[in-house]
Motif scaffolding. Structure first.
Motif, PDB file in Angstrom:
ATOM      1  N   GLY A   7       0.849  -1.188   0.000  1.00 16.81           N
ATOM      2  CA  GLY A   7       0.000   0.000   0.000  1.00 16.81           C
ATOM      3  C   GLY A   7       0.884   1.236   0.000  1.00 16.81           C
ATOM      4  O   GLY A   7       1.459   1.613   1.023  1.00 16.81           O
ATOM      5  N   ILE A  10      -0.497   8.073  -0.314  1.00 18.83           N
ATOM      6  CA  ILE A  10       0.010   9.300   0.313  1.00 18.83           C
ATOM      7  C   ILE A  10       0.803   8.968   1.576  1.00 18.83           C
ATOM      8  O   ILE A  10       1.863   9.550   1.833  1.00 18.83           O
ATOM      9  N   MET A  11       0.315   8.024   2.359  1.00 25.03           N
ATOM     10  CA  MET A  11       0.956   7.674   3.635  1.00 25.03           C
ATOM     11  C   MET A  11       2.010   6.581   3.467  1.00 25.03           C
ATOM     12  O   MET A  11       3.115   6.671   4.012  1.00 25.03           O
ATOM     13  N   VAL A  73      -6.041  -7.741   0.797  1.00 26.46           N
ATOM     14  CA  VAL A  73      -4.568  -7.802   0.797  1.00 26.46           C
ATOM     15  C   VAL A  73      -4.069  -8.949   1.683  1.00 26.46           C
ATOM     16  O   VAL A  73      -3.095  -9.621   1.345  1.00 26.46           O
ATOM     17  N   SER A  94      -3.440   0.835   8.381  1.00 29.86           N
ATOM     18  CA  SER A  94      -4.621   1.473   7.789  1.00 29.86           C
ATOM     19  C   SER A  94      -5.621   1.780   8.904  1.00 29.86           C
ATOM     20  O   SER A  94      -5.558   1.203   9.983  1.00 29.86           O
ATOM     21  N   VAL A 120      -2.572   5.410  12.483  1.00 37.74           N
ATOM     22  CA  VAL A 120      -1.726   6.574  12.757  1.00 37.74           C
ATOM     23  C   VAL A 120      -2.515   7.868  12.659  1.00 37.74           C
ATOM     24  O   VAL A 120      -3.576   7.931  12.040  1.00 37.74           O
ATOM     25  N   ASP A 124       0.130  13.374   6.044  1.00 33.44           N
ATOM     26  CA  ASP A 124       1.250  13.123   5.129  1.00 33.44           C
ATOM     27  C   ASP A 124       2.544  13.758   5.656  1.00 33.44           C
ATOM     28  O   ASP A 124       3.625  13.203   5.496  1.00 33.44           O
ATOM     29  N   ARG A 234     -13.162  11.535   1.416  1.00 32.36           N
ATOM     30  CA  ARG A 234     -13.749  10.190   1.324  1.00 32.36           C
ATOM     31  C   ARG A 234     -13.168   9.260   2.397  1.00 32.36           C
ATOM     32  O   ARG A 234     -13.843   8.346   2.868  1.00 32.36           O
TER      33      ARG A 234
HETATM   34  P1  NAP Z   1      -4.297   6.702  -0.468  1.00 26.93           P
HETATM   35  O1  NAP Z   1      -3.332   7.759  -0.871  1.00 26.93           O
HETATM   36  O2  NAP Z   1      -5.616   6.615  -1.154  1.00 26.93           O
HETATM   37  O3  NAP Z   1      -3.502   5.306  -0.589  1.00 26.93           O
HETATM   38  C1  NAP Z   1      -4.100   4.062  -0.357  1.00 26.93           C
HETATM   39  C2  NAP Z   1      -3.232   3.041  -1.058  1.00 26.93           C
HETATM   40  O4  NAP Z   1      -3.770   1.733  -0.824  1.00 26.93           O
HETATM   41  C3  NAP Z   1      -3.195   3.248  -2.570  1.00 26.93           C
HETATM   42  O5  NAP Z   1      -1.861   3.154  -3.001  1.00 26.93           O
HETATM   43  C4  NAP Z   1      -4.047   2.108  -3.096  1.00 26.93           C
HETATM   44  O6  NAP Z   1      -3.628   1.610  -4.353  1.00 26.93           O
HETATM   45  C5  NAP Z   1      -3.831   1.047  -2.065  1.00 26.93           C
HETATM   46  N1  NAP Z   1      -4.971   0.121  -2.019  1.00 26.93           N
HETATM   47  C6  NAP Z   1      -6.241   0.411  -1.680  1.00 26.93           C
HETATM   48  N2  NAP Z   1      -7.016  -0.670  -1.754  1.00 26.93           N
HETATM   49  C7  NAP Z   1      -6.193  -1.692  -2.156  1.00 26.93           C
HETATM   50  C8  NAP Z   1      -6.404  -3.056  -2.418  1.00 26.93           C
HETATM   51  N3  NAP Z   1      -7.616  -3.608  -2.263  1.00 26.93           N
HETATM   52  N4  NAP Z   1      -5.338  -3.780  -2.830  1.00 26.93           N
HETATM   53  C9  NAP Z   1      -4.129  -3.224  -2.976  1.00 26.93           C
HETATM   54  N5  NAP Z   1      -3.864  -1.924  -2.728  1.00 26.93           N
HETATM   55  C10 NAP Z   1      -4.891  -1.176  -2.335  1.00 26.93           C
HETATM   56  O7  NAP Z   1      -4.626   6.786   1.103  1.00 26.93           O
HETATM   57  P2  NAP Z   1      -3.682   7.250   2.291  1.00 26.93           P
HETATM   58  O8  NAP Z   1      -3.954   8.684   2.569  1.00 26.93           O
HETATM   59  O9  NAP Z   1      -2.296   6.781   2.063  1.00 26.93           O
HETATM   60  O10 NAP Z   1      -4.360   6.435   3.498  1.00 26.93           O
HETATM   61  C11 NAP Z   1      -4.054   5.082   3.771  1.00 26.93           C
HETATM   62  C12 NAP Z   1      -4.695   4.731   5.121  1.00 26.93           C
HETATM   63  O11 NAP Z   1      -4.156   5.604   6.131  1.00 26.93           O
HETATM   64  C13 NAP Z   1      -6.209   4.908   5.137  1.00 26.93           C
HETATM   65  O12 NAP Z   1      -6.810   3.909   5.939  1.00 26.93           O
HETATM   66  C14 NAP Z   1      -6.368   6.273   5.797  1.00 26.93           C
HETATM   67  O13 NAP Z   1      -7.621   6.405   6.440  1.00 26.93           O
HETATM   68  C15 NAP Z   1      -5.216   6.279   6.773  1.00 26.93           C
HETATM   69  N6  NAP Z   1      -4.699   7.611   7.166  1.00 26.93           N
HETATM   70  C16 NAP Z   1      -4.476   8.583   6.237  1.00 26.93           C
HETATM   71  C17 NAP Z   1      -3.990   9.825   6.658  1.00 26.93           C
HETATM   72  C18 NAP Z   1      -3.742  10.960   5.694  1.00 26.93           C
HETATM   73  O14 NAP Z   1      -3.545  12.091   6.140  1.00 26.93           O
HETATM   74  N7  NAP Z   1      -3.708  10.725   4.373  1.00 26.93           N
HETATM   75  C19 NAP Z   1      -3.727  10.053   8.003  1.00 26.93           C
HETATM   76  C20 NAP Z   1      -3.922   9.035   8.907  1.00 26.93           C
HETATM   77  C21 NAP Z   1      -4.408   7.816   8.477  1.00 26.93           C
HETATM   78  P3  NAP Z   1      -3.911   2.495  -5.701  1.00 26.93           P
HETATM   79  O15 NAP Z   1      -2.792   3.487  -5.722  1.00 26.93           O
HETATM   80  O16 NAP Z   1      -3.835   1.487  -6.776  1.00 26.93           O
HETATM   81  O17 NAP Z   1      -5.262   3.104  -5.531  1.00 26.93           O
END
Ligand code: NAP
Length: 290
Positions: A7, A10-11, A73, A94, A120, A124, A234
């Motif tokens: 995965g 962004i994170m 996964v 996650s 977490v 980012d 989202r």
């Molecule tokens: P993101 O940028 O949308 O990245 C999610 C990643 O997971 C993408 O690379 C996606 O692949 C991959 N993914 C999703 N479903 C998948 C599947 N079924 N099989 C394989 N890969 C899959 O989200 P993010 O911001 O990094 O967030 C990740 C987690 O951290 C989430 O649960 C979120 O709630 C949590 N979080 C985020 C933040 C923040 O500020 N962004 C802060 C704290 C916690 P693709 O690239 O192919 O779509």
């Protein structure tokens, strides 16, 4: 140490990078092959599947979107369980359902694979700087084993309790963040409609009892009308859905959270789910025709 990281959004991407820079052998898997490119350039190994990555590693990190994604996964075709060795540890960072987490931990345990839930906070910026807050659920001896890797990724690392406890703590975090965004959006709108400079109001409040990271960071985003994520609407909607589903099961009233959820729903309905969730400001403004 050999580590798998699955995965690379962004994170996940900066977190995997920090583990690589700390001297570990990191085997990465991203659903889109191009998401692996910068990591491979930094010395990580690209893997075609979660199964292949897990087969190389003692500790397997997952950082994907939602509960069904973690399930896929871990247990789906070419998933982690088909490659992971008994004695290895899955660390899911996650943000997902606490009850599903407990089920995943049990299913993995039956295969001799330990699990920690370790969601977490810190966004980012925290992921890039290695300053995340990490809320951990699982067995104490497994937490101790993974602690040196958590220390690479974050600063405030708390072992909250048994399986699912980290996800419960994260759900609490998301309640506070959502309701504080609501409060900041309403306050800055109130200032503006009173012909008072909302930037000056933000500056004044930052020195007092209403100060918060949300007022500081999201308040500035609102002033700039800049909703580039950050944390996508989202994903925040997904998190409050986890909270409200759990509250439903417990017979628990969380009216403030339910209101914030409606505002996130409105953003999704307006095709604004990719904006930072500070965009709740847009809903507050629209309600008064602003
Ligand atoms: P993101 O940028 O949308 O990245 C999610 C990643 O997971 C993408 O690379 C996606 O692949 C991959 N993914 C999703 N479903 C998948 C599947 N079924 N099989 C394989 N890969 C899959 O989200 P993010 O911001 O990094 O967030 C990740 C987690 O951290 C989430 O649960 C979120 O709630 C949590 N979080 C985020 C933040 C923040 O500020 N962004 C802060 C704290 C916690 P693709 O690239 O192919 O779509």
């Amino acid at each position: 140490m050999h580590i798998a990281f699955i995965g690379l959004g962004i994170m996940g991407r900066p977190m995997a990078m920090n583990l690589q820079r700390a001297g570990h052998r990191v085997h990465v898997h991203g659903r889109r092959p191009e998401s692996m490119t910068p990591l491979v350039q930094a010395g990580c190994t690209a893997c075609d599947s979660a199964q292949v990555a897990a087969a190389q590693a003692e500790i397997i990190f997952t950082m994907v979107s939602d509960t069904p994604d973690v399930e896929q996964v871990l247990f789906g075709a070419n998933g982690v369980v088909h490659g992971a060795k008994p004695g290895s540890v899955v660390v899911d960072m996650s943000t997902i359902s606490p009850s599903a987490t407990r089920r995943f931990a049990e299913d993995l345990g039956a295969r001799g694979i330990a699990m920690l839930d370790a969601p977490v906070s810190g966004g980012d910026v925290g992921a890039i700087n290695g300053t995340l807050s990490i809320m951990v659920g699982g067995k104490p001896e497994i937490f101790e084993k993974v602690q040196p890797l958590f220390a690479v990724l974050g600063k405030n690392i708390v072992h909250v309790g048994d399986h699912g406890a980290g996800q419960v703590a994260k759900a609490c975090n998301q309640i506070v963040v959502a309701l504080t965004i609501e409060a900041v959006a309403e306050a800055l709108t109130f200032a503006r409609q009173n012909d008072v400079d909302p930037a000056k109001v933000r500056a004044a409040l930052l020195g007092g009892f209403a100060a918060s990271r949300i007022l500081e960071v999201h308040g500035q985003r609102m002033l700039d009308d800049n909703y580039q994520p950050g944390f996508k609407t989202r994903l925040h909607q997904k998190d409050l859905n986890i909270v409200l589903q759990s509250a439903f099961e417990l017979g628990l009233a969380l009216p403030g959270t339910a209101l914030a959820m409606q505002h996130l729903n409105a953003l999704l309905g307006a095709d604004e789910g990719e904006l930072d969730s500070a965009a709740i400001m847009k809903v507050v403004q629209r309600m008064s025709g602003l």
